[in-house]
Each structure stands twice: as structure tokens, then as C-alpha cells.
Design a protein around this motif. Structure first.
Motif, PDB file in Angstrom:
ATOM      1  N   GLU A  66      -8.533   6.490   1.196  1.00 29.84           N
ATOM      2  CA  GLU A  66      -9.072   6.806  -0.380  1.00 29.84           C
ATOM      3  C   GLU A  66      -8.177   5.810  -1.324  1.00 29.84           C
ATOM      4  O   GLU A  66      -7.191   5.518  -0.957  1.00 29.84           O
ATOM      5  CB  GLU A  66      -8.807   8.063  -0.684  1.00 29.84           C
ATOM      6  CG  GLU A  66      -9.374   8.449  -2.102  1.00 29.84           C
ATOM      7  CD  GLU A  66      -9.111  10.076  -2.287  1.00 29.84           C
ATOM      8  OE1 GLU A  66     -10.020  10.740  -1.708  1.00 29.84           O
ATOM      9  OE2 GLU A  66      -8.491  10.556  -3.223  1.00 29.84           O
ATOM     10  N   ARG A  67      -8.848   5.432  -2.172  1.00 32.65           N
ATOM     11  CA  ARG A  67      -8.388   4.429  -3.416  1.00 32.65           C
ATOM     12  C   ARG A  67      -8.742   4.938  -4.479  1.00 32.65           C
ATOM     13  O   ARG A  67     -10.095   5.225  -5.005  1.00 32.65           O
ATOM     14  CB  ARG A  67      -9.001   3.001  -2.802  1.00 32.65           C
ATOM     15  CG  ARG A  67      -8.467   1.974  -3.850  1.00 32.65           C
ATOM     16  CD  ARG A  67      -9.041   0.600  -3.891  1.00 32.65           C
ATOM     17  NE  ARG A  67      -8.747  -0.606  -4.643  1.00 32.65           N
ATOM     18  CZ  ARG A  67      -7.634  -1.422  -4.338  1.00 32.65           C
ATOM     19  NH1 ARG A  67      -7.261  -1.323  -3.030  1.00 32.65           N
ATOM     20  NH2 ARG A  67      -7.227  -2.214  -5.067  1.00 32.65           N
ATOM     21  N   PRO A 119      -5.466  -0.687 -10.369  1.00 29.51           N
ATOM     22  CA  PRO A 119      -5.259   0.017  -9.218  1.00 29.51           C
ATOM     23  C   PRO A 119      -4.189   1.109  -9.479  1.00 29.51           C
ATOM     24  O   PRO A 119      -3.009   0.755 -10.119  1.00 29.51           O
ATOM     25  CB  PRO A 119      -4.765  -0.948  -8.248  1.00 29.51           C
ATOM     26  CG  PRO A 119      -4.237  -2.069  -8.963  1.00 29.51           C
ATOM     27  CD  PRO A 119      -4.996  -2.167 -10.070  1.00 29.51           C
ATOM     28  N   ARG A 153       2.409   8.151  -3.766  1.00 31.14           N
ATOM     29  CA  ARG A 153       2.225   6.667  -3.304  1.00 31.14           C
ATOM     30  C   ARG A 153       3.133   6.210  -2.350  1.00 31.14           C
ATOM     31  O   ARG A 153       4.327   6.267  -2.609  1.00 31.14           O
ATOM     32  CB  ARG A 153       1.938   5.608  -4.515  1.00 31.14           C
ATOM     33  CG  ARG A 153       1.566   4.178  -4.153  1.00 31.14           C
ATOM     34  CD  ARG A 153       1.464   3.541  -5.558  1.00 31.14           C
ATOM     35  NE  ARG A 153       1.050   1.992  -5.168  1.00 31.14           N
ATOM     36  CZ  ARG A 153       1.971   1.104  -4.981  1.00 31.14           C
ATOM     37  NH1 ARG A 153       3.413   1.441  -5.034  1.00 31.14           N
ATOM     38  NH2 ARG A 153       1.777  -0.233  -4.863  1.00 31.14           N
ATOM     39  N   ASP A 158      -3.419   2.027  -4.287  1.00 27.33           N
ATOM     40  CA  ASP A 158      -3.816   0.828  -3.621  1.00 27.33           C
ATOM     41  C   ASP A 158      -3.259   1.127  -2.174  1.00 27.33           C
ATOM     42  O   ASP A 158      -3.319  -0.125  -1.442  1.00 27.33           O
ATOM     43  CB  ASP A 158      -3.774  -0.375  -4.268  1.00 27.33           C
ATOM     44  CG  ASP A 158      -2.343  -0.787  -4.714  1.00 27.33           C
ATOM     45  OD1 ASP A 158      -1.581   0.031  -4.625  1.00 27.33           O
ATOM     46  OD2 ASP A 158      -1.872  -1.704  -5.111  1.00 27.33           O
ATOM     47  N   LYS A 159      -2.142   1.902  -1.929  1.00 23.01           N
ATOM     48  CA  LYS A 159      -1.576   1.947  -0.761  1.00 23.01           C
ATOM     49  C   LYS A 159      -1.860   3.539  -0.109  1.00 23.01           C
ATOM     50  O   LYS A 159      -2.360   4.381  -0.739  1.00 23.01           O
ATOM     51  CB  LYS A 159      -0.039   1.917  -0.743  1.00 23.01           C
ATOM     52  CG  LYS A 159       0.482   0.679  -1.807  1.00 23.01           C
ATOM     53  CD  LYS A 159       0.214  -0.547  -0.680  1.00 23.01           C
ATOM     54  CE  LYS A 159       1.028  -1.776  -1.448  1.00 23.01           C
ATOM     55  NZ  LYS A 159       0.654  -3.191  -0.694  1.00 23.01           N
ATOM     56  N   SER A 197      -8.501   4.018  -8.677  1.00 20.60           N
ATOM     57  CA  SER A 197      -8.318   2.866  -9.507  1.00 20.60           C
ATOM     58  C   SER A 197      -9.066   3.286 -10.799  1.00 20.60           C
ATOM     59  O   SER A 197      -9.788   4.312 -10.957  1.00 20.60           O
ATOM     60  CB  SER A 197      -9.069   1.504  -9.137  1.00 20.60           C
ATOM     61  OG  SER A 197      -8.441   1.221  -7.923  1.00 20.60           O
TER      62      SER A 197
END
Length: 251
Positions: free
Chosen positions: A80-81, A107, A136, A110-111, A83
């Protein structure tokens, strides 16, 4: 516990902090060697970072330890991302999202991240309901952070063991004092990176609505509240807006 420590005598005395982090035989070098002073200052900043991690309440980082340890209500995510997109870049109607809008994304996650369920930390208003927290996980930063924190603990335990051996007469081997790195500091490593995001899941135990809303916390200690409009959510598909462009041959 940390609140009690922060109110005790000597909590702001830098000589006390020095006695915790540096063996007494090296104190004279702290006064005369700028490299030693710099290394101890870096160590001290990471000690402060440890306290902030365990006591911050905007993102309940401390709860992650037990969730990881027991494996309850915890889930790693690499699929999943998350932003933010600028509002003016998102069409008000339809399900087509221009690719240019996605390229200009901000973002947040983004990790890979880990998410877990836990009650928000109790405060003056009483107990809170369950929250979904996302932390994160930046692998390279985590490795450096873990190394620096392990160095802090190594220094603390060596100094404590040496002090105990000195007054107790204990004849036991003491783990060596660690090599002190010259950096980075927490600010140099983490800056204002996203630490995590919280979302309320249940009402408070007394049946009242949650008072801790959605929020994002950053490594510099700042946090930003979010107003989530669930009724306005839409499923959209990204469209390549370059397909409609006409290439004209050079004159």
C-alpha cells in the motif's frame, strides 16, 4: 516513569547527564578534547530522542513494542502507498485521474509500514478508544537509528556497571565502553520525515465519540491533524494524459 524522572533533582544538570554517558576516567577528556565533546553531544541527542519516542502521545509509538512482541493486532504492509494530491489537480467529477496529478503527489507512506491497533495514551480527559496506527519503516534509517540507540544503551550500561563495581567491590567482567560515533544526530538522520499516522477506530470506553482525530506525526516532534471526509471518497483510475498529445514533425 519518565515524567517522574523529569521532575527529580538534577534532571536538567548536564554534569549528571555526563556522568550517565561517559566513564569518570574520561571526564577530563570531555573538558580538553573537542572530538570527545562532540561525540558525547551526539550521544546525548540520541538519549533525548529515546525519551521522545517513548513519551510522545500524538503517535503512540510506545505501544508498538508490545504489539510486535506479542504479535497481536499487528500487520506489516508493503502493498500500500499513501500520498496526498493537490486538490486542484483532482477532477471534481468522473473517475479519471490525470497521471500528472500523481507525478506531483506528496508521499506520506512511500516505504513499507506496520499497522497496529492500540488504545491512545491516557491523558487528563481519561481513557481513549482504539486507534489504528501506521508506522513508516525506512530500512536504511532504521538500521542507523538502531545502531545509535544501541550505542546509547551500551554507554549507559557500561557506566552503571563500572560505578556498581567501584562501590560494591564486585570482581566481575564489564562489557567494554562502545566507540562513540561522531554522527549523525537524530535531526541529521530523520529531519522532518513522517513517523506515523493515527486513525480513530472505536468510541471511548465511556461511550463518547473519539476526541483524538486523524493525525500525522513527524520525526521533528511536530504533528498535523487531518479532517477526513469519508462521504467524499471515490475510486479513480490513473489515465495517461500524454496519449492525446499530437507530435508535429519539425518544419
Amino acid at each position: 516513569m519518565f515524567k517522574a524522572i523529569q521532575t527529580c533533582e538534577g534532571c536538567d544538570d548536564m554534569s549528571v547527564h555526563l556522568s550517565l554517558l561517559l566513564p569518570r576516567p574520561l571526564h577530563h577528556r570531555f573538558e580538553t578534547d573537542p572530538d570527545v565533546r562532540h561525540a558525547v553531544d551526539v550521544l546525548h541527542k540520541w538519549l533525548e530522542h529515546t525519551v521522545e519516542l517513548l513519551t510522545r502521545s500524538d503517535i503512540h509509538v510506545a505501544a508498538a513494542n508490545n504489539k510486535y512482541k506479542h504479535g497481536l493486532a499487528v500487520r506489516p504492509r508493503a502493498d500500500e502507498r499513501i500520498s496526498f494530491l493537490k486538490a486542484e489537480a483532482v477532477p471534481r467529477e468522473g473517475d479519471a485521474l490525470p497521471a500528472d496529478a500523481v507525478r506531483a503527489e506528496i508521499p506520506i507512506f512511500d516505504k513499507p509500514f506496520v499497522e497496529y491497533l492500540a488504545k491512545g495514551p491516557k491523558d487528563d480527559s481519561g481513557e481513549h478508544g482504539l486507534e489504528l496506527t501506521r508506522l513508516r519503516l525506512d530500512t536504511s534509517a532504521l538500521l542507523v537509528e538502531s545502531t545509535m540507540l544501541a550505542t546509547v544503551y551500551g554507554a549507559l550500561f557500561h557506566v552503571a556497571a563500572a560505578e556498581h563495581a567501584a562501590w560494591s567491590g564486585t570482581d566481575a567482567r564489564i562489557a567494554p565502553y562502545p566507540s562513540l560515533p561522531m554522527g549523525p544526530t537524530p535531526q541529521q538522520l530523520l529531519g522532518g520525515a513522517v513517523v506515523g499516522m493515527r486513525s480513530p477506530v472505536t468510541f471511548r470506553p465511556d461511550g463518547t465519540p473519539p476526541t483524538r482525530g486523524h493525525a500525522i506525526g513527524f520525526a521533528n516532534g511536530q504533528w498535523v491533524g487531518l479532517d477526513v471526509d469519508y462521504n467524499g471518497r471515490r475510486a479513480m483510475r490513473v489515465t495517461d494524459d500524454t496519449t492525446d498529445r499530437v507530435e508535429h514533425p519539425p518544419a
